[in-house]
Motif scaffolding. Structure first.
Motif, PDB file in Angstrom:
ATOM      1  N   GLY A 147      31.904  51.168  34.959  1.00  0.00           N
ATOM      2  CA  GLY A 147      32.322  52.224  34.045  1.00  0.00           C
ATOM      3  C   GLY A 147      33.158  51.723  32.882  1.00  0.00           C
ATOM      4  N   ALA A 148      33.361  52.603  31.931  1.00  0.00           N
ATOM      5  CA  ALA A 148      34.146  52.251  30.749  1.00  0.00           C
ATOM      6  C   ALA A 148      35.617  52.162  31.108  1.00  0.00           C
ATOM      7  CB  ALA A 148      33.912  53.286  29.657  1.00  0.00           C
ATOM      8  N   LEU A 149      36.115  53.223  31.710  1.00  0.00           N
ATOM      9  CA  LEU A 149      37.516  53.195  32.112  1.00  0.00           C
ATOM     10  C   LEU A 149      37.603  53.408  33.619  1.00  0.00           C
ATOM     11  CD1 LEU A 149      40.469  53.018  31.280  1.00  0.00           C
ATOM     12  CD2 LEU A 149      40.476  55.509  31.109  1.00  0.00           C
ATOM     13  N   PRO A 150      37.791  52.334  34.345  1.00  0.00           N
ATOM     14  CA  PRO A 150      37.843  52.476  35.803  1.00  0.00           C
ATOM     15  C   PRO A 150      39.022  53.359  36.219  1.00  0.00           C
ATOM     16  CG  PRO A 150      37.693  50.170  35.165  1.00  0.00           C
ATOM     17  CD  PRO A 150      37.969  50.941  33.926  1.00  0.00           C
ATOM     18  N   LEU A 151      38.767  54.240  37.151  1.00  0.00           N
ATOM     19  CA  LEU A 151      39.809  55.162  37.599  1.00  0.00           C
ATOM     20  C   LEU A 151      40.616  54.533  38.726  1.00  0.00           C
ATOM     21  CD1 LEU A 151      37.674  58.414  37.573  1.00  0.00           C
ATOM     22  CD2 LEU A 151      39.361  57.708  35.892  1.00  0.00           C
ATOM     23  N   TYR A 152      41.243  53.415  38.411  1.00  0.00           N
ATOM     24  CA  TYR A 152      41.953  52.667  39.449  1.00  0.00           C
ATOM     25  C   TYR A 152      43.084  53.471  40.063  1.00  0.00           C
ATOM     26  CZ  TYR A 152      39.576  48.373  38.055  1.00  0.00           C
ATOM     27  OH  TYR A 152      38.650  47.411  37.792  1.00  0.00           O
ATOM     28  N   GLY A 153      43.808  54.181  39.222  1.00  0.00           N
ATOM     29  CA  GLY A 153      44.948  54.924  39.729  1.00  0.00           C
ATOM     30  C   GLY A 153      44.526  55.914  40.792  1.00  0.00           C
ATOM     31  N   GLN A 154      43.460  56.625  40.521  1.00  0.00           N
ATOM     32  CA  GLN A 154      42.984  57.603  41.506  1.00  0.00           C
ATOM     33  C   GLN A 154      42.464  56.910  42.745  1.00  0.00           C
ATOM     34  OE1 GLN A 154      40.366  60.558  39.885  1.00  0.00           O
ATOM     35  NE2 GLN A 154      41.373  60.410  37.885  1.00  0.00           N
ATOM     36  N   LEU A 155      41.819  55.758  42.537  1.00  0.00           N
ATOM     37  CA  LEU A 155      41.316  55.006  43.677  1.00  0.00           C
ATOM     38  C   LEU A 155      42.458  54.619  44.599  1.00  0.00           C
ATOM     39  CD1 LEU A 155      38.894  53.624  45.034  1.00  0.00           C
ATOM     40  CD2 LEU A 155      39.367  51.622  43.632  1.00  0.00           C
ATOM     41  N   MET A 156      43.541  54.165  44.009  1.00  0.00           N
ATOM     42  CA  MET A 156      44.688  53.752  44.820  1.00  0.00           C
ATOM     43  C   MET A 156      45.318  54.952  45.511  1.00  0.00           C
ATOM     44  SD  MET A 156      45.091  50.489  44.812  1.00  0.00           S
ATOM     45  CE  MET A 156      43.317  50.430  44.977  1.00  0.00           C
ATOM     46  N   GLY A 157      45.402  56.061  44.773  1.00  0.00           N
ATOM     47  CA  GLY A 157      45.958  57.262  45.390  1.00  0.00           C
ATOM     48  C   GLY A 157      45.111  57.709  46.572  1.00  0.00           C
ATOM     49  N   ALA A 158      43.806  57.707  46.363  1.00  0.00           N
ATOM     50  CA  ALA A 158      42.909  58.106  47.445  1.00  0.00           C
ATOM     51  C   ALA A 158      43.009  57.137  48.617  1.00  0.00           C
ATOM     52  CB  ALA A 158      41.473  58.171  46.926  1.00  0.00           C
TER      53      ALA A 158
END
Lengths: 292, 326
Positions: A251-262
């Motif tokens: 993806g263009a902007l990986p949703l790392y923050g949400q991944l870590m939260g999840a």
């Protein structure tokens, strides 16, 4: 264990300074990734990828709100909980029964069966994946009964995988319970099953708890079988997160923050489970191993 | 005539129970009957879910099975040992040969076990005797171990991200490495995987050793004190020899588990993985489910199993040593 009161406990192997340094070092080693994960989960994704500062400029608590939709987290958590709880409960019930029989009775094939349980644990999961899937698919076609993608298929799979260890555990625990207690119950007129239920099981509770916890984990942690045997409705959190993570890479902007939260949210039930039952788990280790 | 319960464990788990009294075998003439049927549910399930697929996998390994022939797989062409031969010859398009994977798997399993052993022993030594806050420390020690494998993989993937991950930042900060060091690709990926698994599994050794330490009789320590032994001597002459049994078991299990670990490399590196982390389970997965060469995947599984049998037999013999007789 009787300890003779001394100025310094003779069981202390490490000199005090070494001990303190080692403890601190180990704690740091153990906890830094955890702290980092928490930090990342509240960092805006743009700042994660740009890699400027460790401490984010503003707290992205919104990650914790958005992740529920990005990952379909609630569904995944529910599925994982349902599957793991059911599988572990059934596995333990079966294991207690099998363990009881193995520890109390002689029968043809007893020792080979016990050893085969160990052998089964060495079979690599990948080996069974396709055949199991084929088996389910064939049964599904033959019986006109949906299997692949249902809860039942996954539960049955996990519960069977948890069985060898659970049975071994129960055999160990039950072997250490003296037979006189059952025999007393039998003399009082109870059937074997009643004796098992009312006398043995309460005594074997630590072992049962350990078996439950580890069986639960078998289900919660698995990615391989869940990825094949679940449908989007029955997907476990393990597969969801794994899929989400690999989707981010392109993806263009990986949703790392949400991944870590999840990730934190999906680890939490397990960590809490362990902390609650810690006494049992560690206690189960040392019970009987302690010499007076 | 009796089973002697000895320290035993299962995959990735610690319990070791040595029982005090062992019941005698009962005969069917005793009151209450023999509910042998209690064993059947588990035996049947194990046969259907594990036994049958195992046999099928064995059969598949001798077939040329791909996504086209999968539907009527029983009638797929028989190719004998061709899959086995193919798995050892030079790698296929995206994958690597079994030999390379074997090497990676062995290296990974042995190195990880080698690293976690001193860490686990050290940790056990720090909490063996009471001190204020010991309960908290013990709980915290467990955290890396109890976190689900897929979470560990994701977390450390973030840590090993080039340029932005914690590892690169730290190493660059102390001027040891370039900030743009790649850990998830290339030769470093092997070490990334090892470091991650070391972090996740040292507590396994810690738990086993802790149990073993608690069963060392207090008198041995006291005698050593009286004799004036210092720390190092106490460690090497008294503690370690007593731990030999449980350590041996722990190391065996650890190596076995790491060898079979699929989830960690799968989630951490994705497929197809860099060759340096192409452990056997991943290779089998890629062959079967991405190259659709099920026969090849099957052959590699069987090879893995045969290799696993060696420590497996050791394990069984160790357990057996604790037994008096059937």
């Amino acid at each position: 264990m009787k300890k003779i009161k001394r100025q310094r406990n003779s069981q202390d192997i490490l000199p005090p300074t070494v001990r303190i340094i080692a403890t601190v070092f180990l704690l740091v080693f153990a906890l830094i990734p955890v702290i980092y994960t928490v930090l990342l989960s509240v960092t805006p994704d743009s700042e994660i990828t740009s890699g400027e500062n460790l401490i984010p400029s503003h707290w992205a608590f919104s990650n914790y709100i958005q992740m529920w939709t990005s990952v379909n987290l609630a569904q995944g958590l529910f599925n994982s909980l349902l599957i793991s709880l059911t599988a572990s409960a059934i596995a333990v019930v079966l294991a207690v029964g099998a363990g009881y029989v193995i520890s109390r009775f002689k029968f043809f094939g007893r020792m080979p069966y016990l050893y085969s349980l160990i052998g089964l644990q060495t079979v690599p999961g990948v080996m069974l994946l396709l055949p199991l899937f084929v088996l389910f698919a064939s049964a599904q076609a033959a019986l006109h009964f949906k299997l692949v993608g249902t809860y039942q298929a996954v539960i049955v799979t996990y519960l069977t995988f948890a069985l060898p260890f659970a049975i071994w555990l129960m055999v160990s625990y039950l072997s250490s319970i003296p037979i006189d207690l059952e025999e007393a119950a039998l003399v009082d007129g109870a059937t074997r099953l009643q004796a098992l239920w009312s006398v043995i099981v309460p005594l074997a509770l630590p072992g049962v708890v350990v078996a439950l916890v580890f069986s639960f984990l078998t289900g919660w942690n698995d990615v391989l079988f869940a990825s094949v045997l679940t449908s989007p409705e029955t997907r476990t959190i393990a597969v969801q997160l794994q899929a989400f993570s690999s989707a981010q890479e392109g993806g263009a902007l990986p949703l790392y923050g949400q991944l870590m939260g999840a990730s934190i949210v999906s680890a939490l039930p397990v960590v809490i489970l362990y902390m609650v039952f810690q006494r049992y788990l560690i206690g189960g280790l040392t019970a009987g191993g302690v010499k007076g | 005539m009796s089973i002697q319960p000895i320290p035993e464990t299962g995959p990735e788990s610690p319990p070791s129970i040595s029982g005090a009294q062992i019941p005698k075998r009962t005969s069917s003439r005793s009151a209450g009957g023999r509910p042998i049927w209690l064993m059947w549910p588990s035996a049947i399930m194990l046969f259907v879910i594990v036994g049958l697929p195992f046999l099928i996998a064995l059969y598949i390994s001798f077939l040329n099975l791909d996504q086209y022939t999968l539907r009527s797989w029983i009638h797929a062409p028989w190719v004998g040992l061709e899959n086995y031969v193919e798995s050892f010859t030079a790698g296929n398009i995206v994958g690597t040969s079994t030999l390379v994977s074997l090497g990676v798997s062995f290296g990974f399993a042995i190195l990880t076990t080698a690293f976690i052993t001193p860490i686990g022993i050290l940790a056990a030594l720090t909490v063996n005797t009471p001190f204020r806050g010991r309960g908290v420390v013990r709980a915290l020690y467990l955290i890396p171990y109890v976190i689900p494998t897929f979470v560990t993989a994701l977390v450390w993937r973030m840590m090993f991200l080039n340029k932005t991950g914690l590892i690169d930042r730290f190493l660059a900060g102390i001027h040891v490495a370039n900030i743009n060091t790649y850990w998830l690709l290339g030769p470093n990926s092997f070490w990334a995987m090892i470091i991650t698994d070391v972090w996740a599994s040292w507590a396994f050794i810690y738990i086993m050793v802790l149990a073993g330490l608690q069963s060392i009789p207090a008198d041995m320590y006291d005698a050593a004190s009286v004799d004036g032994a210092n720390s190092w001597q106490r460690l090497t002459r008294i503690v370690l020899p007593q731990l030999r049994g449980i350590l041996g078991l722990a190391l065996l299990l650890s190596t076995l588990n790491h060898f079979n670990n699929f989830t960690l490399p799968f989630v951490m590196f994705g497929t197809p993985p860099p060759v340096q982390v192409d452990v056997l389970p991943l290779n089998i997965y890629v062959s079967s489910f991405q190259l659709f060469n099920f026969g090849l995947g099957g052959a590699m599984s069987v090879i893995t199993l045969l290799i696993m049998l060696i420590p497996g037999i050791f394990y069984i013999r160790t357990i057996r040593l604790g037994e008096v007789t059937v």
